[in-house]
Write a protein that holds these residues in place. Structure first.
Motif, PDB file in Angstrom:
ATOM      1  N   SER A   9      35.143  11.315  57.505  1.00 43.74           N
ATOM      2  CA  SER A   9      36.256  11.794  58.324  1.00 43.74           C
ATOM      3  C   SER A   9      36.678  13.193  57.893  1.00 43.74           C
ATOM      4  CB  SER A   9      37.447  10.837  58.200  1.00 43.74           C
ATOM      5  OG  SER A   9      37.861  10.737  56.849  1.00 43.74           O
ATOM      6  N   GLU A  10      36.489  13.491  56.604  1.00 42.99           N
ATOM      7  CA  GLU A  10      36.769  14.831  56.076  1.00 42.99           C
ATOM      8  C   GLU A  10      35.938  15.015  54.825  1.00 42.99           C
ATOM      9  OE1 GLU A  10      40.500  17.621  54.547  1.00 42.99           O
ATOM     10  OE2 GLU A  10      40.868  15.644  55.457  1.00 42.99           O
ATOM     11  N   TRP A  11      35.255  16.144  54.743  1.00 40.22           N
ATOM     12  CA  TRP A  11      34.376  16.385  53.587  1.00 40.22           C
ATOM     13  C   TRP A  11      34.332  17.882  53.324  1.00 40.22           C
ATOM     14  CZ3 TRP A  11      28.536  14.639  53.111  1.00 40.22           C
ATOM     15  CH2 TRP A  11      28.166  14.704  51.773  1.00 40.22           C
ATOM     16  N   PRO A  64      32.678  12.422  50.374  1.00 36.24           N
ATOM     17  CA  PRO A  64      33.693  12.525  51.433  1.00 36.24           C
ATOM     18  C   PRO A  64      35.023  11.931  50.985  1.00 36.24           C
ATOM     19  CG  PRO A  64      31.625  11.653  52.290  1.00 36.24           C
ATOM     20  CD  PRO A  64      31.492  11.658  50.806  1.00 36.24           C
ATOM     21  N   SER A  65      36.096  12.516  51.460  1.00 37.20           N
ATOM     22  CA  SER A  65      37.423  12.014  51.112  1.00 37.20           C
ATOM     23  C   SER A  65      37.832  10.838  51.990  1.00 37.20           C
ATOM     24  CB  SER A  65      38.457  13.140  51.255  1.00 37.20           C
ATOM     25  OG  SER A  65      38.418  13.691  52.571  1.00 37.20           O
ATOM     26  N   GLY A  66      37.103  10.585  53.059  1.00 38.39           N
ATOM     27  CA  GLY A  66      37.403   9.455  53.944  1.00 38.39           C
ATOM     28  C   GLY A  66      36.191   9.113  54.793  1.00 38.39           C
ATOM     29  N   GLY A  69      33.835   5.603  61.552  1.00 34.70           N
ATOM     30  CA  GLY A  69      32.704   5.301  62.423  1.00 34.70           C
ATOM     31  C   GLY A  69      32.905   5.829  63.827  1.00 34.70           C
ATOM     32  N   GLN A  70      33.897   6.702  63.999  1.00 34.86           N
ATOM     33  CA  GLN A  70      34.215   7.160  65.349  1.00 34.86           C
ATOM     34  C   GLN A  70      33.106   8.021  65.955  1.00 34.86           C
ATOM     35  OE1 GLN A  70      37.660   9.687  65.321  1.00 34.86           O
ATOM     36  NE2 GLN A  70      36.781  11.185  63.901  1.00 34.86           N
ATOM     37  N   TYR A  71      32.364   8.734  65.119  1.00 34.44           N
ATOM     38  CA  TYR A  71      31.289   9.573  65.655  1.00 34.44           C
ATOM     39  C   TYR A  71      30.129   8.727  66.166  1.00 34.44           C
ATOM     40  CZ  TYR A  71      33.958  13.181  63.253  1.00 34.44           C
ATOM     41  OH  TYR A  71      34.976  14.013  62.836  1.00 34.44           O
ATOM     42  N   ILE A 127      28.341  14.984  64.811  1.00 34.55           N
ATOM     43  CA  ILE A 127      27.603  14.413  65.940  1.00 34.55           C
ATOM     44  C   ILE A 127      26.098  14.614  65.734  1.00 34.55           C
ATOM     45  CG2 ILE A 127      27.159  14.590  68.411  1.00 34.55           C
ATOM     46  CD1 ILE A 127      29.773  13.270  67.855  1.00 34.55           C
ATOM     47  N   SER A 128      25.715  15.801  65.304  1.00 32.14           N
ATOM     48  CA  SER A 128      24.296  16.060  65.037  1.00 32.14           C
ATOM     49  C   SER A 128      23.774  15.156  63.927  1.00 32.14           C
ATOM     50  CB  SER A 128      24.093  17.525  64.648  1.00 32.14           C
ATOM     51  OG  SER A 128      24.483  18.393  65.702  1.00 32.14           O
ATOM     52  N   SER A 129      24.577  14.920  62.897  1.00 32.37           N
ATOM     53  CA  SER A 129      24.173  14.026  61.812  1.00 32.37           C
ATOM     54  C   SER A 129      23.990  12.605  62.319  1.00 32.37           C
ATOM     55  CB  SER A 129      25.215  14.055  60.690  1.00 32.37           C
ATOM     56  OG  SER A 129      25.317  15.347  60.118  1.00 32.37           O
ATOM     57  N   VAL A 130      24.881  12.162  63.192  1.00 35.47           N
ATOM     58  CA  VAL A 130      24.762  10.813  63.766  1.00 35.47           C
ATOM     59  C   VAL A 130      23.453  10.682  64.534  1.00 35.47           C
ATOM     60  CG1 VAL A 130      25.717   9.258  65.512  1.00 35.47           C
ATOM     61  CG2 VAL A 130      27.235  10.360  63.860  1.00 35.47           C
TER      62      VAL A 130
END
Length: 264
Positions: free
Chosen positions: A34-36, A42-44, A47-49, A234-237
């Motif tokens: 969620s934020e990195w 990552p700090s959070g 799964g929204q992506y 999104i690209s990572s997903v």
């Protein structure tokens, strides 16, 4: 005191596996972050992506197009190239030597040169199919040749084809029956590996799809290219989903191969 012994080959193998998996692990972590920023991890997590990509009809259509074109091209390549390699190996050694030289052509000739040639061929009568999925299929078939040739040829080198044919002829079997019932099952692992490797290459192909069909037929790689400016997550997903698809197809292919080899 028992001396500690280090298994050097296993250590190097473990390091190699870690180095190869590290980019994939980082990509997956980026896809669920969620934020990195400014931290190692990552700090959070979120799964929204994944939910966003999996709910996108455009992603479904692009994935289906890529799989369909790759599957059709592989079916044609298997039906054409495998019999040609087997026939050249057994009956025409001189032709086989020329085929071995042709393996390097898809890599030696720049892609832009090949695309210019394809555009000229498929834009003039009687093959005016430019901008259609069929042009991708016909373009992908030659790209499959190197992997098929190497996989099938390596399998054939491990067989004594001459003795197989002579033994079968003494029993009254035709060459075609011998090839279909004896030789083909023996080279099936090589064919399977070639199919999996070619599928992974075709479904990730971008240059030919972009230049030959453009926006008329959006493939998975073109979809990912279009999403690059929206979010790196999104690209990572998409990359992770692509890897999971290739992994699933590979496992299914080798499961079917193992099941076939165990069949009496």
């Amino acid at each position: 005191m028992k001396q500690l012994r280090i298994d050097t080959p296993k250590v190097f193998l473990g390091l190699m596996v870690f180095v190869m998996l590290l980019p994939l692990i980082a990509t997956f972590m980026n896809s669920v972050a969620s934020e990195w920023s400014g931290t190692v991890l990552p700090s959070g997590l979120t799964g929204q992506y994944y939910a966003s990509v999996l709910a996108d009809p455009r992603f479904h259509a692009a994935l289906l197009r890529s799989v369909a074109v790759a599957a059709v091209a592989l079916a044609l390549a298997t039906a054409i190239i495998v019999p040609a390699v087997v026939a050249a190996h057994i009956y025409w050694p001189a032709l086989d030597r020329w085929m071995a030289r042709l393996v390097i052509l898809p890599y030696a000739i720049p892609a832009i040169v090949l695309m210019v040639g394809y555009l000229r061929i498929f834009s003039a009568p009687p093959l005016q199919i430019g901008g259609t999925p069929l042009v991708l299929v016909l373009t992908y078939v030659p790209l499959c040749f190197p992997m098929f040739y190497i996989g099938v040829k390596n399998s054939l080198r491990s067989l004594d084809i001459a003795d197989m044919l002579n033994a079968g002829r003494l029993l009254g079997a035709s060459d075609l029956a011998i090839l279909r019932r004896v030789v083909l099952p023996c080279i099936l692992p090589g064919v399977t590996i070639a199919i999996v490797l070619n599928f992974a290459g075709l479904i990730s192909e971008f240059v030919y799809a972009k230049m030959l069909v453009g926006g008329n037929f959006e493939t998975l790689q073109m979809y990912m290219f279009a999403q690059r400016s929206l979010s790196g997550r999104i690209s990572s997903v998409i990359v992770v989903l692509y890897f999971m698809l290739i992994l699933a197809i590979t496992l299914i292919a080798f499961w079917l191969l193992t099941k076939t080899e165990r069949r009496p």
